[in-house]
Design a protein around this motif. Structure first.
Motif, PDB file in Angstrom:
ATOM      1  N   VAL A 296       0.855  -1.180   0.000  1.00  0.00           N
ATOM      2  CA  VAL A 296       0.000   0.000   0.000  1.00  0.00           C
ATOM      3  C   VAL A 296       0.894   1.234   0.000  1.00  0.00           C
ATOM      4  O   VAL A 296       2.068   1.168   0.384  1.00  0.00           O
ATOM      5  N   ALA A 297       0.342   2.350  -0.420  1.00  0.00           N
ATOM      6  CA  ALA A 297       1.070   3.620  -0.404  1.00  0.00           C
ATOM      7  C   ALA A 297       0.082   4.762  -0.343  1.00  0.00           C
ATOM      8  O   ALA A 297      -1.030   4.675  -0.890  1.00  0.00           O
ATOM      9  N   LEU A 298       0.493   5.847   0.303  1.00  0.00           N
ATOM     10  CA  LEU A 298      -0.244   7.098   0.299  1.00  0.00           C
ATOM     11  C   LEU A 298       0.596   8.108  -0.474  1.00  0.00           C
ATOM     12  O   LEU A 298       1.704   8.457  -0.044  1.00  0.00           O
ATOM     13  N   LEU A 299       0.096   8.536  -1.621  1.00  0.00           N
ATOM     14  CA  LEU A 299       0.839   9.457  -2.477  1.00  0.00           C
ATOM     15  C   LEU A 299       0.206  10.837  -2.441  1.00  0.00           C
ATOM     16  O   LEU A 299      -1.015  10.970  -2.306  1.00  0.00           O
ATOM     17  N   PRO A 300       1.010  11.892  -2.587  1.00  0.00           N
ATOM     18  CA  PRO A 300       0.485  13.259  -2.462  1.00  0.00           C
ATOM     19  C   PRO A 300      -0.209  13.736  -3.724  1.00  0.00           C
ATOM     20  O   PRO A 300      -0.176  13.077  -4.772  1.00  0.00           O
ATOM     21  N   SER A 301      -0.824  14.887  -3.631  1.00  0.00           N
ATOM     22  CA  SER A 301      -1.424  15.500  -4.819  1.00  0.00           C
ATOM     23  C   SER A 301      -0.337  15.777  -5.847  1.00  0.00           C
ATOM     24  O   SER A 301       0.807  16.079  -5.506  1.00  0.00           O
ATOM     25  N   LEU A 302      -0.697  15.627  -7.118  1.00  0.00           N
ATOM     26  CA  LEU A 302       0.200  15.853  -8.260  1.00  0.00           C
ATOM     27  C   LEU A 302       1.384  14.893  -8.286  1.00  0.00           C
ATOM     28  O   LEU A 302       2.382  15.162  -8.959  1.00  0.00           O
ATOM     29  N   ASP A 303       1.284  13.792  -7.574  1.00  0.00           N
ATOM     30  CA  ASP A 303       2.385  12.827  -7.607  1.00  0.00           C
ATOM     31  C   ASP A 303       2.630  12.354  -9.043  1.00  0.00           C
ATOM     32  O   ASP A 303       1.683  12.186  -9.828  1.00  0.00           O
ATOM     33  N   PRO A 304       3.892  12.138  -9.434  1.00  0.00           N
ATOM     34  CA  PRO A 304       4.177  11.768 -10.826  1.00  0.00           C
ATOM     35  C   PRO A 304       3.649  10.407 -11.252  1.00  0.00           C
ATOM     36  O   PRO A 304       3.513  10.161 -12.454  1.00  0.00           O
ATOM     37  N   THR A 305       3.330   9.517 -10.321  1.00  0.00           N
ATOM     38  CA  THR A 305       2.783   8.223 -10.741  1.00  0.00           C
ATOM     39  C   THR A 305       1.383   8.366 -11.326  1.00  0.00           C
ATOM     40  O   THR A 305       1.159   8.038 -12.493  1.00  0.00           O
ATOM     41  N   GLY A 331      -5.513  14.685  -6.612  1.00  0.00           N
ATOM     42  CA  GLY A 331      -5.313  14.965  -5.204  1.00  0.00           C
ATOM     43  C   GLY A 331      -4.571  13.827  -4.524  1.00  0.00           C
ATOM     44  O   GLY A 331      -4.078  12.904  -5.180  1.00  0.00           O
ATOM     45  N   PRO A 332      -4.468  13.850  -3.200  1.00  0.00           N
ATOM     46  CA  PRO A 332      -3.808  12.752  -2.477  1.00  0.00           C
ATOM     47  C   PRO A 332      -4.553  11.438  -2.675  1.00  0.00           C
ATOM     48  O   PRO A 332      -5.786  11.396  -2.599  1.00  0.00           O
ATOM     49  N   THR A 333      -3.806  10.375  -2.933  1.00  0.00           N
ATOM     50  CA  THR A 333      -4.415   9.089  -3.271  1.00  0.00           C
ATOM     51  C   THR A 333      -3.891   7.967  -2.384  1.00  0.00           C
ATOM     52  O   THR A 333      -2.750   8.010  -1.916  1.00  0.00           O
TER      53      THR A 333
END
Length: 398
Positions: A296-305, A331-333
C-alpha cells in the motif's frame, strides 16, 4: 509469417509500476536523486509535492535530503518542462528536457508575450514589442549576472521596464492589470538562461531566488540536438511508464502527434497488446515482471505516478470524479497493489484522514492505517494544504 505480439496484462503493468516507481518497500531509494531518476521528473507546481513524492519512496525520508540535492549539491534542478509544467529533474536530465520541451515552449511564450504587449499593454500598447521584449530579456539576464542572485522585486530596481503592465481580459469580469515581471522571468527560465534557486521561507514556499544558469549549474545547460533529446526523453519515459499507448507519451510530453511519431521512429520500441489496446515498450524491456508482495502507499497531490499517463482506467477505476479536480490535477491518493482505492488528507490537527472507496480486505485496510500513521509522524507539526485539492480531499478536511 505473422509476428506474435506480446500481451501485457493489467496485473503486469501494475507490478512494473510498483517496482519502477519505488512504491514497494524493497524498491525504496537511498537518495532523492534516485527517486527522480526512476520517475524521469517530479511534479513541482506545488513545492510540497517534490518533498512528499520523495518521502513516499525513500528508505529514510527527510526534507533535508531533498534540500541538499536541490540547493547544496544541485544534483536536482527545478525547471519548467513538459506541458509547460514545473518539474524537478536530475541535473543530467535537465538539458534533455530543455532541448526536448522547454525550448519550444519558450519560443511560443515569447511570441505570446510580445502579442500581449502589443494588444494589452497598459496604459498604452508597447510599440515594436518584439524588440522591446528582447532588450528587457537581455537586461534582466545581465542584471541577474551582476547580482549573483535576486528576488523578482530586486530585478525591477535594475530593470524598470519589468514594471510594464498588461491589462488582460479587458472588459471581462475577471479582467486584471499586472506587471510583466513574472512572465519575463519565466521566458528566461524556459530559454535555459536563468534558474530557480532556494525558496524564500520554508520548503512549502514558491517564492524562489533566481540565479543565472551558468552560475547555479557548473557549465550551465549543454545545448543538445532537439530531436536526439526527444528520443532520449521518450526512452526514459517508456523505461519508467511503459508499456503504454503512444497517446500517453504524447500527452505527458506535450508534443504534437508528428513530433511524437518521429521520436519513436528513431527509438524503435516494440508493439505490445495492453488487453486490447495497442501499446509500446522498449525493445530490451520485454521480459515478464513478477508480481510483488502486497503493498500500500499514500501518495500526495500531483504525484508523478498517477500524473504519468493520460489513460488511467487500468489503475484508477471509477474514482476519477472524487480524486481529480476539473483541470485534471490529482489529489492525495491511497494505493493498494497497483491501483488507486481511496484518498487521504491531513487535517488541521495533524490527523491523516483516509477514505477507502472500495473494499480492500482487512489486511490491506490495516496496512493503509499503518501507512497513514507513518505519514502523521513524518509531518509532525508541519501542515500541508494541497494547492490543487480534490473533491474528496475537501470533504475529508471539512
Amino acid at each position: 509469417m505473422t509476428r506474435q505480439i506480446r500481451r501485457v496484462p493489467v496485473a503486469e503493468r501494475r507490478a512494473r509500476l510498483a517496482r519502477r516507481h519505488r512504491l514497494v518497500p524493497g524498491a525504496r531509494a537511498e537518495r532523492p536523486e534516485d527517486v527522480a531518476e526512476s520517475l524521469v521528473a517530479l511534479h513541482a507546481t506545488d513545492p510540497a509535492t517534490v518533498h512528499l513524492s520523495a518521502a513516499a519512496r525513500l528508505r529514510d525520508p527527510a526534507v533535508a535530503a531533498v534540500e541538499r540535492a536541490l540547493y547544496t549539491d544541485r544534483t536536482l534542478v527545478r525547471m519548467i518542462g513538459m506541458r509547460r509544467t514545473m518539474f524537478v529533474v536530475p541535473t543530467p536530465v535537465a538539458p534533455v528536457v530543455q532541448a526536448a520541451c522547454a525550448g519550444d515552449i519558450a519560443r511560443a511564450q515569447r511570441r505570446q508575450l510580445a502579442r500581449d504587449l502589443t494588444a494589452q499593454g497598459h496604459p498604452e500598447p508597447v510599440p515594436d514589442a518584439d524588440r522591446w521584449l528582447a532588450e528587457v530579456l537581455d537586461e534582466t539576464a545581465a542584471a541577474l549576472e551582476r547580482r549573483g542572485s535576486a528576488m523578482p522585486k530586486d530585478l525591477t530596481e535594475d530593470v524598470p521596464r519589468l514594471r510594464q503592465q498588461l491589462h488582460m481580459a479587458r472588459g471581462k469580469p475577471y479582467a486584471a492589470i499586472g506587471y510583466v515581471t513574472t512572465r519575463v522571468l519565466n521566458v528566461l527560465s524556459m530559454e535555459g538562461r536563468i534558474v530557480r534557486g532556494r525558496p524564500r521561507g520554508t520548503w512549502l514556499s514558491s517564492q524562489y531566488e533566481w540565479h543565472a544558469t551558468g552560475a547555479w549549474l557548473r557549465g550551465g545547460l549543454p545545448a543538445l540536438d532537439p530531436h536526439a533529446a526527444r528520443v532520449e526523453l521518450a526512452r526514459r519515459w517508456l523505461a519508467a511508464f511503459g508499456p503504454a499507448p503512444v497517446e500517453d507519451l504524447r500527452w505527458w510530453t506535450g508534443w504534437t502527434v508528428a513530433t511524437t511519431k518521429k521520436a519513436l521512429a528513431d527509438l524503435g520500441p516494440v508493439e505490445v497488446d495492453l488487453d486490447g489496446i495497442p501499446g509500446l515498450v522498449l525493445a530490451d524491456d520485454l521480459d515478464p515482471v513478477p508480481e510483488p508482495d502486497p503493498w500500500v502507499a499514500l501518495l500526495p497531490s500531483l504525484d508523478p505516478t498517477p500524473m504519468g499517463w493520460a489513460g488511467r482506467d487500468w489503475f484508477l477505476g471509477p474514482h476519477r470524479a472524487a480524486l481529480f479536480d476539473r483541470n485534471g490535477n490529482v489529489g492525495p491518493t491511497v494505493w493498494c497493489d497497483g491501483r488507486i482505492v481511496g484518498g487521504w488528507a491531513q487535517r488541521p490537527d495533524g490527523e491523516i484522514a483516509v477514505r477507502l472507496l472500495e473494499d480492500v480486505g482487512a489486511e490491506a485496510e490495516a496496512a493503509v492505517a499503518a501507512e497513514a500513521d507513518r505519514w502523521r509522524r513524518w509531518f509532525g507539526d508541519v501542515r500541508v494544504v494541497p494547492r490543487f485539492p480534490s473533491p474528496l480531499q475537501r470533504e475529508l478536511v471539512s
